[in-house]
Design a protein around this motif. Sequence first.
Motif: not given
Length: 152
Positions: A70-95
Amino acid sequence: MARCSYHPDVETGVTCTECGKPICPKEMVSTPVGYKCPEHARPERGQYIVVKPRQLVRAIVAGVVVAALGGVIIAWMPFESLLFGIVWGAATSEIVRRASGGHRGGVVGAVAAGALGIGWVAGVAFGGVGLFTLATAVVVALALLAVVEMRW
């Protein structure tokens, strides 16, 4: 007649089925095996609360892999947003929750937060992930794992 262990001025004929202490109606707790004193009526720590070592290792490995990805994918995105943090945290916690056998709470929350920290380092190595995105992901992960209570 015996006197209550908690209220010496009260006579009682009831004793704790676990330890045999005399207990009055104010202190007795009804259980499936009879009346117990307050100390012995407390539920023991169940299997669901204690994370076994094998479950902990699985949770750590799975959390680090997903958070780093998730960190690598977010780093490759052209911009950051609150949504990326929410999805990243939710996916990690669920796994992490699933890999640990469905556990929630402090230990599993610490695993998720640590994994997100490692994922942030991986993201920085591939172009950068902001601290705001990391903080958002950690708060979301801890809220979903019932470590912190979020009131909406």
